[in-house]
Each structure stands twice: as C-alpha cells, then as structure tokens.
Design a protein around this motif. Structure first.
Motif, PDB file in Angstrom:
ATOM      1  N   THR A  34       1.248  -1.277  -0.261  1.00 58.47           N
ATOM      2  CA  THR A  34      -0.326  -0.326  -0.036  1.00 58.47           C
ATOM      3  C   THR A  34       1.112   1.135   0.368  1.00 58.47           C
ATOM      4  OG1 THR A  34      -1.838  -0.878   1.373  1.00 58.47           O
ATOM      5  CG2 THR A  34      -1.347   1.766   1.103  1.00 58.47           C
ATOM      6  N   TYR A  35       1.939   1.438   0.789  1.00 60.04           N
ATOM      7  CA  TYR A  35       2.615   2.653   1.369  1.00 60.04           C
ATOM      8  C   TYR A  35       3.281   2.814  -0.247  1.00 60.04           C
ATOM      9  CZ  TYR A  35       1.314   2.550   6.414  1.00 60.04           C
ATOM     10  OH  TYR A  35       0.521   3.556   6.232  1.00 60.04           O
ATOM     11  N   ILE A  36       4.519   1.423  -0.501  1.00 57.60           N
ATOM     12  CA  ILE A  36       4.690   1.422  -2.451  1.00 57.60           C
ATOM     13  C   ILE A  36       4.160   2.197  -3.016  1.00 57.60           C
ATOM     14  CG2 ILE A  36       5.803  -0.281  -3.777  1.00 57.60           C
ATOM     15  CD1 ILE A  36       6.871  -1.998  -1.757  1.00 57.60           C
ATOM     16  N   LYS A  37       2.926   1.770  -3.164  1.00 56.91           N
ATOM     17  CA  LYS A  37       1.378   1.901  -4.316  1.00 56.91           C
ATOM     18  C   LYS A  37       1.670   3.802  -4.030  1.00 56.91           C
ATOM     19  CE  LYS A  37      -3.090   1.472  -5.868  1.00 56.91           C
ATOM     20  NZ  LYS A  37      -4.382   0.987  -6.228  1.00 56.91           N
ATOM     21  N   ARG A  38       1.212   3.886  -3.122  1.00 54.50           N
ATOM     22  CA  ARG A  38       1.298   5.352  -2.503  1.00 54.50           C
ATOM     23  C   ARG A  38       2.029   6.437  -3.256  1.00 54.50           C
ATOM     24  NH1 ARG A  38      -1.401   5.750   3.127  1.00 54.50           N
ATOM     25  NH2 ARG A  38      -3.595   4.430   2.793  1.00 54.50           N
ATOM     26  N   TYR A  39       3.570   5.853  -2.390  1.00 54.76           N
ATOM     27  CA  TYR A  39       4.813   6.827  -3.075  1.00 54.76           C
ATOM     28  C   TYR A  39       5.165   6.846  -4.553  1.00 54.76           C
ATOM     29  CZ  TYR A  39      10.097   7.931  -3.926  1.00 54.76           C
ATOM     30  OH  TYR A  39      10.623   8.054  -4.664  1.00 54.76           O
ATOM     31  N   LYS A  40       4.639   5.447  -4.781  1.00 56.31           N
ATOM     32  CA  LYS A  40       4.119   5.594  -6.796  1.00 56.31           C
ATOM     33  C   LYS A  40       3.733   6.492  -7.354  1.00 56.31           C
ATOM     34  CE  LYS A  40       6.398   1.297  -7.787  1.00 56.31           C
ATOM     35  NZ  LYS A  40       5.655  -0.499  -8.264  1.00 56.31           N
ATOM     36  N   GLN A  41       3.216   6.382  -6.669  1.00 62.62           N
ATOM     37  CA  GLN A  41       1.632   7.826  -7.135  1.00 62.62           C
ATOM     38  C   GLN A  41       1.906   9.541  -6.642  1.00 62.62           C
ATOM     39  OE1 GLN A  41      -1.982   5.958  -5.503  1.00 62.62           O
ATOM     40  NE2 GLN A  41      -2.459   5.704  -7.873  1.00 62.62           N
ATOM     41  N   PHE A  42       1.707   9.224  -5.456  1.00 62.56           N
ATOM     42  CA  PHE A  42       2.559  10.519  -5.168  1.00 62.56           C
ATOM     43  C   PHE A  42       3.217  11.246  -4.352  1.00 62.56           C
ATOM     44  CE2 PHE A  42      -2.209   8.948  -4.334  1.00 62.56           C
ATOM     45  CZ  PHE A  42      -2.809   9.613  -5.070  1.00 62.56           C
ATOM     46  N   GLY A  43       4.422  10.345  -4.426  1.00 71.93           N
ATOM     47  CA  GLY A  43       5.879  10.205  -3.873  1.00 71.93           C
ATOM     48  C   GLY A  43       5.336  10.616  -2.148  1.00 71.93           C
ATOM     49  N   PHE A  44       6.562  11.210  -1.471  1.00 71.95           N
ATOM     50  CA  PHE A  44       6.752  11.071   0.360  1.00 71.95           C
ATOM     51  C   PHE A  44       5.129  11.870   0.149  1.00 71.95           C
ATOM     52  CE2 PHE A  44      10.985  10.476  -0.697  1.00 71.95           C
ATOM     53  CZ  PHE A  44      11.310   9.650   0.194  1.00 71.95           C
ATOM     54  N   ALA A  45       4.848  12.993   0.027  1.00 74.77           N
ATOM     55  CA  ALA A  45       3.349  13.313   0.087  1.00 74.77           C
ATOM     56  C   ALA A  45       2.564  12.718   0.533  1.00 74.77           C
ATOM     57  CB  ALA A  45       2.770  14.517  -1.149  1.00 74.77           C
ATOM     58  N   GLY A  46       2.602  11.572  -0.736  1.00 75.30           N
ATOM     59  CA  GLY A  46       1.333  10.496  -0.326  1.00 75.30           C
ATOM     60  C   GLY A  46       1.687   8.910   0.942  1.00 75.30           C
ATOM     61  N   LEU A  47       2.878   9.535   1.718  1.00 75.17           N
ATOM     62  CA  LEU A  47       2.962   8.601   3.498  1.00 75.17           C
ATOM     63  C   LEU A  47       1.554   9.345   3.790  1.00 75.17           C
ATOM     64  CD1 LEU A  47       6.808   7.447   2.171  1.00 75.17           C
ATOM     65  CD2 LEU A  47       5.068   6.460   1.531  1.00 75.17           C
ATOM     66  N   PRO A  48       1.497   9.775   4.158  1.00 70.38           N
ATOM     67  CA  PRO A  48       0.838  10.294   5.508  1.00 70.38           C
ATOM     68  C   PRO A  48      -0.251   9.540   5.743  1.00 70.38           C
ATOM     69  CG  PRO A  48       2.000  12.110   5.223  1.00 70.38           C
ATOM     70  CD  PRO A  48       1.700  11.281   3.598  1.00 70.38           C
TER      71      PRO A  48
END
Length: 59
Positions: A34-48
């Motif tokens: 889930t976090y890898i997918k968010r990182y690929k889509q949004f960068g570090f901004a998608g991790l919170p």
C-alpha cells in the motif's frame, strides 16, 4: 525521518527484499505494498495516514 520514509528509501535502494523489510519494520506485506503504491503515485506526500472517514454517507 519517519519509518515510512525510511522503508521507501531502503526499498528504492534495493538493499533488502520486500519481505525482509516487512519483518524489519513489523508490517504486513499488504501494508508495505500500500505504501509503495502511494509512493509511486504521489511521492513522499502520499505517505502520511489518510482519513478513513467516508466521503459520502449512505442514505
């Protein structure tokens, strides 16, 4: 740096496998993906953490 950013940096550096990272950070593989997918889509901004509130209420 929080644990999610550290997880992604180690994953990107390919120093460890996804499974070993999950064991190291005590998270499930589903959570890791889930976090890898968010990182690929949004960068570090998608991790919170994201809100779990419903976007629309059922009627």
């Amino acid at each position: 740096m929080n644990w999610k950013q550290e997880f992604i940096l180690l994953w990107k550096a390919e120093k460890r496998t996804g499974t070993s990272l999950c064991e190291m950070f005590l998270v499930s593989r589903l959570t890791a993906y889930t976090y890898i997918k968010r990182y690929k889509q949004f960068g570090f901004a998608g991790l919170p953490e994201w809100s779990r509130m419903l976007f629309c209420l059922p009627t």
